[in-house]
Design an enzyme around this catalytic site. Structure first.
Site, short mmCIF file in Angstrom:
data_model
loop_
_atom_site.label_atom_id
_atom_site.label_comp_id
_atom_site.label_asym_id
_atom_site.label_seq_id
_atom_site.Cartn_x
_atom_site.Cartn_y
_atom_site.Cartn_z
CD GLU B 42 -2.47 -1.48 2.60
OE1 GLU B 42 -2.36 -0.63 3.50
OE2 GLU B 42 -3.01 -2.59 2.77
CB ALA B 72 -7.01 -6.09 0.40
CD GLU B 73 -4.00 -4.55 5.44
OE1 GLU B 73 -5.15 -5.04 5.32
OE2 GLU B 73 -3.80 -3.34 5.60
CG PHE B 96 1.35 1.20 10.41
CD1 PHE B 96 2.25 1.88 11.24
CD2 PHE B 96 0.78 1.88 9.36
CE1 PHE B 96 2.54 3.21 11.01
CE2 PHE B 96 1.07 3.21 9.13
CZ PHE B 96 1.95 3.88 9.96
CG ASP B 97 3.31 -2.92 14.13
OD1 ASP B 97 2.33 -2.16 13.97
OD2 ASP B 97 4.31 -2.60 14.80
N GLY B 98 0.18 -3.84 13.05
CA GLY B 98 -1.18 -4.24 13.44
C GLY B 98 -2.02 -4.68 12.26
CE1 TYR B 101 -2.11 -10.28 15.70
CE2 TYR B 101 -2.21 -7.89 15.85
CZ TYR B 101 -1.79 -9.10 16.37
OH TYR B 101 -1.06 -9.13 17.52
N PRO B 102 -4.85 -9.03 9.61
CG PRO B 102 -5.91 -7.09 8.85
CD PRO B 102 -4.75 -7.58 9.67
CG HIS B 142 -1.02 3.00 13.13
ND1 HIS B 142 -2.34 2.77 13.39
CD2 HIS B 142 -0.96 3.52 11.88
CE1 HIS B 142 -3.07 3.15 12.35
NE2 HIS B 142 -2.25 3.60 11.41
#
Lengths: 344, 337
Positions: B42, B72-73, B96-98, B101-102, B142
């Site tokens: 992204e 869309a990770e 970002f690390d968070g 999860y997706p 983030h």
């Protein structure tokens, strides 16, 4: 579309070369008999479980027959045995997955151009888009086809993949076998709006619904989508309307959730019977051909059955062999523990 | 800030470089050396990434090698898996690390296992660049520390550089490797400059680095916490306590031998990480020290970590992240045991 609404006449083979229509019939019949063998192997305790594709042979063979196996790549989930067969995948290696010898199967997916068996049903769909994008980045001739079902069409990955493909114009075909049942949940409780193909519009690509019992219609629709993709026209969604006439798996009991009369209606539209009639009507095949096809299919299935039944168990060291290209020292250490304490 | 010592023979070529510039330079090297390498994610194209890590790469290598994706990770990692199956060497970024999860299904069920599932037929030479950890008082999601999650997954390798030179070298190693690597970039260190020479990796995959020698206790850390440990060691030295600082660099595989050797010298270990305590990687480090250097230990291994709470909002973050004081208190506990 339900069983009654479909065209009563059956497949129109007039646009299909006779040899191709015969080979599609052979593959459908072989897949049917191999499916029966696999169920028998489960009953005999050779397979821990099996997922039957009965009723979906036309959708699978018709779409796979449209692929160019020299350039294209198919991404299956776990019910695409007839696709594998049509593409020439080593079927002993394929059935090894169902015998639980190796999760992904023992065929070479890169050589076969048929991805590994994958039980996360939406998971391989973005892989098909990545593969297709990779092909267009090098101006290659290949297309990807992603197989998934009406159940998987609810997965976020399928939606993300369609959007990516639309944005990138990737040469990929999203081939949905809508077999009406996502295990025990009917399509009307699974797919809002009732149509997977209709979703294509939202992702900037054509969506086509096709009678999945009609091998000619499936072949033509897939061929058109592949031609479009190869010509730079981007992705297509094809929704083949078919039916899973058998239980979801050998562990399932459809009596708990669906009316046997519905199964019977669909069994009457058996794709192999329809194709046989169409071949006779078109004059593409005679009794000798049908007899030979059956003899050939039975021989093939016997060999595959014996092959998978006699296949050796994987070596215990295979626990470790393929986790990494370059194994870590920590894993080597664990392998030594295995060797000393568990043993080959 | 403590500068890394620059050996005399390299001083001529050492320049002030930030980690952001070092990662950018590594990507440039990698894109130039292998036409199969692709950089995508992204906002990595025209913008050059939200941290400008990919700045200028699209202009230099074109939008076929460096490109933006939709947001869309899961599909970004799925795309990488498919590209790898078609012979490419993908270097995706998740912003970002968070937001990893997706994508966990694609990372864990697909990317990490494809080589295994295909019995080696489909290698996954994918390096996932993941801006990681806290320290920038960012919004929720983030700032996360996912190293224990990823280190737990068979098939993955995980690393986290602590300085620009290592950021360059570790990225070269990660991308050139034929296994999937989670490359965790400490956001808090992006802009700190050090006089370093960017060059070929001088240590093998999995090797730790002793960034400061000492004889009284070993501080074990990675990412941004290495610098914090160096600060603690600097202060401790004023009181005559000589702390060794071991930068693990690789969180899978962990350098068991290097860890054991250091503790064998010092007899004490304090492991420092940002992630919550329970089932964090500090537990793994502690277990490895116990298994491989038990006879040398003069005190139980101490853990200085984040608390078992979500990464907090800005003003509370300094109270969540391990502080120099907490590190020194832990050192004191090992010395007084």
């Amino acid at each position: 579309m339900n069983a009654e609404e479909a065209a009563p006449a059956g497949p129109d083979l007039s646009g299909i070369p006779p040899e191709l229509s015969r080979s599609m019939y052979r593959d459908m019949l072989t897949a049917r008999l191999l499916d029966d063998e696999a169920i028998a192997l489960q009953r005999q305790g050779v397979f821990p479980a099996y997922v039957s594709l009965r009723g979906q042979e036309a959708a699978q063979v018709g779409s796979a027959a449209a692929l160019d196996t020299a350039t294209d790549f198919a991404f299956p989930t776990y019910r695409e045995m007839a696709v594998a067969l049509t593409m020439g995948v080593d079927m002993v290696g394929y059935l090894a997955s169902h015998r639980a010898l190796w999760h992904g199967g023992l065929y070479d997916p890169m050589e076969s151009r048929f991805g590994p068996v994958n039980a996360v049903v939406g998971g391989p769909v973005p892989h098909a888009v990545g593969w297709a994008l990779g092909e267009s980045l090098r101006d290659g001739p290949g297309c990807a086809i992603a197989y998934f079902g009406d159940g998987a069409s609810s997965e976020g990955d399928v939606h993300e993949a369609m959007n990516f493909a639309g944005v990138f114009g990737a040469p990929v075909v999203f081939f949905c076998q809508n077999n009406q049942w996502a295990l025990s949940v009917p399509v009307e409780a699974q797919v809002a709006g009732g149509s997977v193909a209709a979703r294509a519009a939202g992702y900037g690509m054509p969506g086509v619904r096709v009678d999945g019992q009609d091998v000619a219609a499936v072949y033509e629709a897939t061929r058109a989508a592949l031609r479009r993709a190869r010509d730079g026209g981007g992705p297509t969604v094809i929704e083949a309307l078919t039916y899973r006439v058998n239980p979801h798996s050998t562990s399932d009991d459809p009596g708990r959730y669906r009316d046997p009369a519905e199964e019977r209606r669909w069994r009457e539209r058996d794709p192999i019977t329809l194709t046989r009639r169409a071949l006779e009507r078109a004059g593409h095949a005679d009794t000798d051909f049908f007899d030979a096809a059956e003899t050939g299919a039975r021989a093939f299935c016997e060999a595959a059955r014996d092959g998978v039944g006699n296949a050796p168990h994987p070596a215990g060291s295979d626990l470790f062999s393929h986790v990494y290209r370059e194994p870590t020292e920590a894993l080597r250490r664990q392998q030594r523990v295995w060797r000393d304490e568990v043993g080959p | 800030m403590t500068e890394l010592a620059v050996p005399a023979d390299q001083a001529a070529t050492a320049t002030e470089t930030s980690m952001q510039q070092a990662v950018n330079a590594a990507l440039r090297t990698l894109l130039a050396e292998d036409p199969a390498t692709l950089v995508f994610g992204e906002d990595v194209g025209r913008l050059g990434g939200v941290f400008r890590v990919t700045d200028g790469l699209q202009a230099e290598f074109g939008d076929r090698r460096v490109f933006d994706t939709p947001l869309a990770e899961s599909a970004i990692i799925g795309l990488a898996v498919g590209l790898a199956m078609n012979g490419w060497r993908p270097v995706p970024e998740l912003q970002f690390d968070g937001f990893a999860y997706p994508a966990v299904d694609q990372i864990v069920n697909q990317m990490a296992r494809m080589h295994y599932r295909t019995r080696g037929a489909a290698p996954m030479p994918i390096t996932l660049r993941l801006p990681s950890f806290g320290g920038i008082q960012a919004p929720e999601h983030h700032g996360e520390s996912l190293e224990a999650l990823f280190a737990h997954v068979p098939g993955l390798k995980v690393c986290a550089p602590s300085d620009p030179a290592d950021a360059y070298g570790l990225l070269l190693q990660s991308v050139r490797a034929d296994d999937p690597v989670i490359y965790m970039e400490p956001k808090a260190r992006y802009w700190n400059r050090r006089a370093v020479r960017l060059g070929e990796p001088d240590l093998p995959i999995g090797a730790s680095r002793t960034v400061r020698e000492g004889r009284h206790a070993t501080l074990v850390a990675w990412g941004a916490m290495v610098h914090r440990c160096e600060q603690a060691a600097e202060l401790a030295a004023e009181d005559g306590v000589e702390l060794e600082v071991l930068d693990l660099r690789w969180l899978k595989p962990i350098d068991t031998d290097g860890l054991a050797a250091s503790v064998a010298r010092t007899g004490r270990a304090v492991v420092v990480h940002e992630a919550p305590l329970t089932a964090g990687l500090g537990a793994e480090v502690s277990a490895l020290v116990t298994e491989h250097a038990f006879a040398s230990l003069r005190a139980p291994v101490q853990r200085v970590t984040g608390f078992d709470v979500p990464y907090p909002a800005g003003p509370l973050e300094p109270q969540y992240l391990p502080t120099v004081d907490r590190i020194l208190l832990a050192v004191q506990r090992t010395l007084e045991f």
